[in-house]
Design a protein around this motif. Structure first.
Motif, PDB file in Angstrom:
ATOM      1  N   THR A 241       9.281  10.356   6.368  1.00 60.67           N
ATOM      2  CA  THR A 241       8.593   9.526   5.388  1.00 60.67           C
ATOM      3  C   THR A 241       7.189   9.152   5.869  1.00 60.67           C
ATOM      4  O   THR A 241       6.990   8.818   7.030  1.00 60.67           O
ATOM      5  CB  THR A 241       9.402   8.252   5.109  1.00 60.67           C
ATOM      6  N   MET A 242       6.234   9.207   4.963  1.00 59.30           N
ATOM      7  CA  MET A 242       4.871   8.794   5.244  1.00 59.30           C
ATOM      8  C   MET A 242       4.449   7.801   4.172  1.00 59.30           C
ATOM      9  O   MET A 242       5.020   7.769   3.080  1.00 59.30           O
ATOM     10  CB  MET A 242       3.909   9.982   5.257  1.00 59.30           C
ATOM     11  N   GLY A 243       3.447   7.005   4.493  1.00 58.67           N
ATOM     12  CA  GLY A 243       3.020   6.034   3.512  1.00 58.67           C
ATOM     13  C   GLY A 243       1.736   5.331   3.881  1.00 58.67           C
ATOM     14  O   GLY A 243       1.131   5.593   4.927  1.00 58.67           O
ATOM     15  N   TRP A 244       1.351   4.449   2.991  1.00 62.20           N
ATOM     16  CA  TRP A 244       0.160   3.635   3.172  1.00 62.20           C
ATOM     17  C   TRP A 244       0.512   2.177   2.972  1.00 62.20           C
ATOM     18  O   TRP A 244       1.216   1.819   2.019  1.00 62.20           O
ATOM     19  CB  TRP A 244      -0.944   4.039   2.190  1.00 62.20           C
ATOM     20  N   TYR A 245       0.009   1.347   3.861  1.00 66.45           N
ATOM     21  CA  TYR A 245       0.158  -0.092   3.786  1.00 66.45           C
ATOM     22  C   TYR A 245      -1.228  -0.711   3.834  1.00 66.45           C
ATOM     23  O   TYR A 245      -2.179  -0.091   4.304  1.00 66.45           O
ATOM     24  CB  TYR A 245       1.010  -0.610   4.942  1.00 66.45           C
ATOM     25  N   ARG A 246      -1.338  -1.927   3.354  1.00 67.16           N
ATOM     26  CA  ARG A 246      -2.633  -2.586   3.403  1.00 67.16           C
ATOM     27  C   ARG A 246      -2.463  -4.054   3.746  1.00 67.16           C
ATOM     28  O   ARG A 246      -1.424  -4.664   3.476  1.00 67.16           O
ATOM     29  CB  ARG A 246      -3.384  -2.434   2.080  1.00 67.16           C
ATOM     30  N   GLN A 247      -3.505  -4.605   4.334  1.00 67.78           N
ATOM     31  CA  GLN A 247      -3.519  -6.009   4.675  1.00 67.78           C
ATOM     32  C   GLN A 247      -4.907  -6.568   4.410  1.00 67.78           C
ATOM     33  O   GLN A 247      -5.892  -6.105   4.986  1.00 67.78           O
ATOM     34  CB  GLN A 247      -3.128  -6.233   6.132  1.00 67.78           C
ATOM     35  N   ALA A 248      -4.959  -7.539   3.533  1.00 68.40           N
ATOM     36  CA  ALA A 248      -6.201  -8.219   3.225  1.00 68.40           C
ATOM     37  C   ALA A 248      -6.314  -9.463   4.097  1.00 68.40           C
ATOM     38  O   ALA A 248      -5.303  -9.993   4.574  1.00 68.40           O
ATOM     39  CB  ALA A 248      -6.247  -8.605   1.750  1.00 68.40           C
ATOM     40  N   PRO A 249      -7.528  -9.949   4.325  1.00 68.69           N
ATOM     41  CA  PRO A 249      -7.700 -11.150   5.147  1.00 68.69           C
ATOM     42  C   PRO A 249      -6.869 -12.313   4.633  1.00 68.69           C
ATOM     43  O   PRO A 249      -6.892 -12.632   3.441  1.00 68.69           O
ATOM     44  CB  PRO A 249      -9.199 -11.441   5.023  1.00 68.69           C
ATOM     45  N   GLY A 250      -6.116 -12.932   5.523  1.00 64.19           N
ATOM     46  CA  GLY A 250      -5.301 -14.069   5.162  1.00 64.19           C
ATOM     47  C   GLY A 250      -4.016 -13.743   4.439  1.00 64.19           C
ATOM     48  O   GLY A 250      -3.304 -14.670   4.017  1.00 64.19           O
ATOM     49  N   LYS A 251      -3.709 -12.477   4.280  1.00 68.01           N
ATOM     50  CA  LYS A 251      -2.512 -12.078   3.560  1.00 68.01           C
ATOM     51  C   LYS A 251      -1.604 -11.232   4.446  1.00 68.01           C
ATOM     52  O   LYS A 251      -2.029 -10.678   5.457  1.00 68.01           O
ATOM     53  CB  LYS A 251      -2.879 -11.303   2.293  1.00 68.01           C
ATOM     54  N   GLN A 252      -0.352 -11.136   4.044  1.00 72.67           N
ATOM     55  CA  GLN A 252       0.612 -10.316   4.758  1.00 72.67           C
ATOM     56  C   GLN A 252       0.397  -8.837   4.436  1.00 72.67           C
ATOM     57  O   GLN A 252      -0.120  -8.481   3.372  1.00 72.67           O
ATOM     58  CB  GLN A 252       2.035 -10.722   4.390  1.00 72.67           C
ATOM     59  N   ARG A 253       0.806  -8.006   5.358  1.00 66.20           N
ATOM     60  CA  ARG A 253       0.768  -6.580   5.107  1.00 66.20           C
ATOM     61  C   ARG A 253       1.738  -6.235   3.981  1.00 66.20           C
ATOM     62  O   ARG A 253       2.855  -6.761   3.925  1.00 66.20           O
ATOM     63  CB  ARG A 253       1.141  -5.807   6.370  1.00 66.20           C
ATOM     64  N   GLU A 254       1.317  -5.368   3.086  1.00 64.93           N
ATOM     65  CA  GLU A 254       2.168  -4.949   1.994  1.00 64.93           C
ATOM     66  C   GLU A 254       2.221  -3.433   1.906  1.00 64.93           C
ATOM     67  O   GLU A 254       1.265  -2.734   2.233  1.00 64.93           O
ATOM     68  CB  GLU A 254       1.689  -5.530   0.658  1.00 64.93           C
ATOM     69  N   GLU A 255       3.349  -2.945   1.449  1.00 66.12           N
ATOM     70  CA  GLU A 255       3.509  -1.521   1.219  1.00 66.12           C
ATOM     71  C   GLU A 255       2.780  -1.142  -0.050  1.00 66.12           C
ATOM     72  O   GLU A 255       2.987  -1.748  -1.101  1.00 66.12           O
ATOM     73  CB  GLU A 255       4.988  -1.172   1.116  1.00 66.12           C
ATOM     74  N   VAL A 256       1.932  -0.140   0.034  1.00 72.99           N
ATOM     75  CA  VAL A 256       1.183   0.338  -1.117  1.00 72.99           C
ATOM     76  C   VAL A 256       1.900   1.508  -1.769  1.00 72.99           C
ATOM     77  O   VAL A 256       2.126   1.524  -2.977  1.00 72.99           O
ATOM     78  CB  VAL A 256      -0.248   0.742  -0.726  1.00 72.99           C
ATOM     79  N   ALA A 257       2.236   2.498  -0.972  1.00 74.22           N
ATOM     80  CA  ALA A 257       2.899   3.686  -1.482  1.00 74.22           C
ATOM     81  C   ALA A 257       3.557   4.431  -0.342  1.00 74.22           C
ATOM     82  O   ALA A 257       3.051   4.435   0.779  1.00 74.22           O
ATOM     83  CB  ALA A 257       1.907   4.606  -2.196  1.00 74.22           C
ATOM     84  N   ILE A 258       4.683   5.051  -0.623  1.00 76.03           N
ATOM     85  CA  ILE A 258       5.355   5.898   0.347  1.00 76.03           C
ATOM     86  C   ILE A 258       5.767   7.196  -0.324  1.00 76.03           C
ATOM     87  O   ILE A 258       5.930   7.251  -1.543  1.00 76.03           O
ATOM     88  CB  ILE A 258       6.591   5.225   0.984  1.00 76.03           C
ATOM     89  N   VAL A 259       5.929   8.220   0.491  1.00 70.10           N
ATOM     90  CA  VAL A 259       6.394   9.507  -0.005  1.00 70.10           C
ATOM     91  C   VAL A 259       7.361  10.083   1.024  1.00 70.10           C
ATOM     92  O   VAL A 259       7.073  10.103   2.227  1.00 70.10           O
ATOM     93  CB  VAL A 259       5.222  10.468  -0.286  1.00 70.10           C
ATOM     94  N   THR A 260       8.508  10.531   0.570  1.00 75.85           N
ATOM     95  CA  THR A 260       9.503  11.100   1.459  1.00 75.85           C
ATOM     96  C   THR A 260       9.212  12.565   1.716  1.00 75.85           C
ATOM     97  O   THR A 260       8.331  13.168   1.110  1.00 75.85           O
ATOM     98  CB  THR A 260      10.911  10.963   0.868  1.00 75.85           C
TER      99      THR A 260
ATOM    100  N   ASP B  12      -8.177  -4.878  -4.369  1.00 70.64           N
ATOM    101  CA  ASP B  12      -7.720  -3.783  -3.529  1.00 70.64           C
ATOM    102  C   ASP B  12      -8.373  -3.810  -2.151  1.00 70.64           C
ATOM    103  O   ASP B  12      -7.993  -3.030  -1.274  1.00 70.64           O
ATOM    104  CB  ASP B  12      -8.010  -2.431  -4.185  1.00 70.64           C
ATOM    105  N   THR B  13      -9.346  -4.659  -1.968  1.00 72.09           N
ATOM    106  CA  THR B  13     -10.035  -4.753  -0.688  1.00 72.09           C
ATOM    107  C   THR B  13      -9.050  -5.119   0.417  1.00 72.09           C
ATOM    108  O   THR B  13      -8.346  -6.122   0.329  1.00 72.09           O
ATOM    109  CB  THR B  13     -11.156  -5.792  -0.755  1.00 72.09           C
TER     110      THR B  13
END
Length: 119
Positions: free
Chosen positions: A34-53, A90-91
């Motif tokens: 599995t591969m994917g993309w996560y993002r974290q904005a200043p002051g926020k928790q990391r979130e899952e953006v998208a994954i692909v198996t 999205d920043t």
């Protein structure tokens, strides 16, 4: 022994697009699952953006559905994230994720690439 190298981040205006890419490489590299993309904005928790198996099944965060597309090239051990209609919210720092098998299976993370959406 394994590293994820990301590219494609930058500064864009709202409504514009970016394409992120991430390639896994290293020694004793047998498989990428599995591969994917996560993002974290200043002051926020990391979130899952998208994954692909490995088989191509995908999941997207509700906030990006219809705008972002994740894809992969298994032969190149590369995952992409096409980001269209970008919004200021999205920043974030976008980090690549991959589940990798060497002599064992482990999670690998990229260093992150900055995406800034601002008018």
């Amino acid at each position: 022994q394994v590293q994820l190298v990301e590219s494609g981040g930058g500064l864009v205006q709202p409504g514009e697009s970016l394409r992120l890419s991430c390639t896994a490489s290293g020694r004793n590299f047998f498989a990428v699952y599995t591969m994917g993309w996560y993002r974290q904005a200043p002051g926020k928790q990391r979130e899952e953006v998208a994954i692909v198996t490995t088989g191509g099944s995908t999941n997207y965060a509700d906030a990006v559905k219809g705008r972002f597309t994740i894809s992969r090239d298994n032969a190149k051990n590369t995952v992409y994230l096409q980001m269209n209609s970008l919004k200021p919210e999205d920043t974030a720092v976008y980090c690549c994720y991959a589940q990798i098998r060497t002599k064992a299976v482990f999670d690998s993370w990229g260093q992150g690439t900055q995406v800034t959406v601002s008018a």
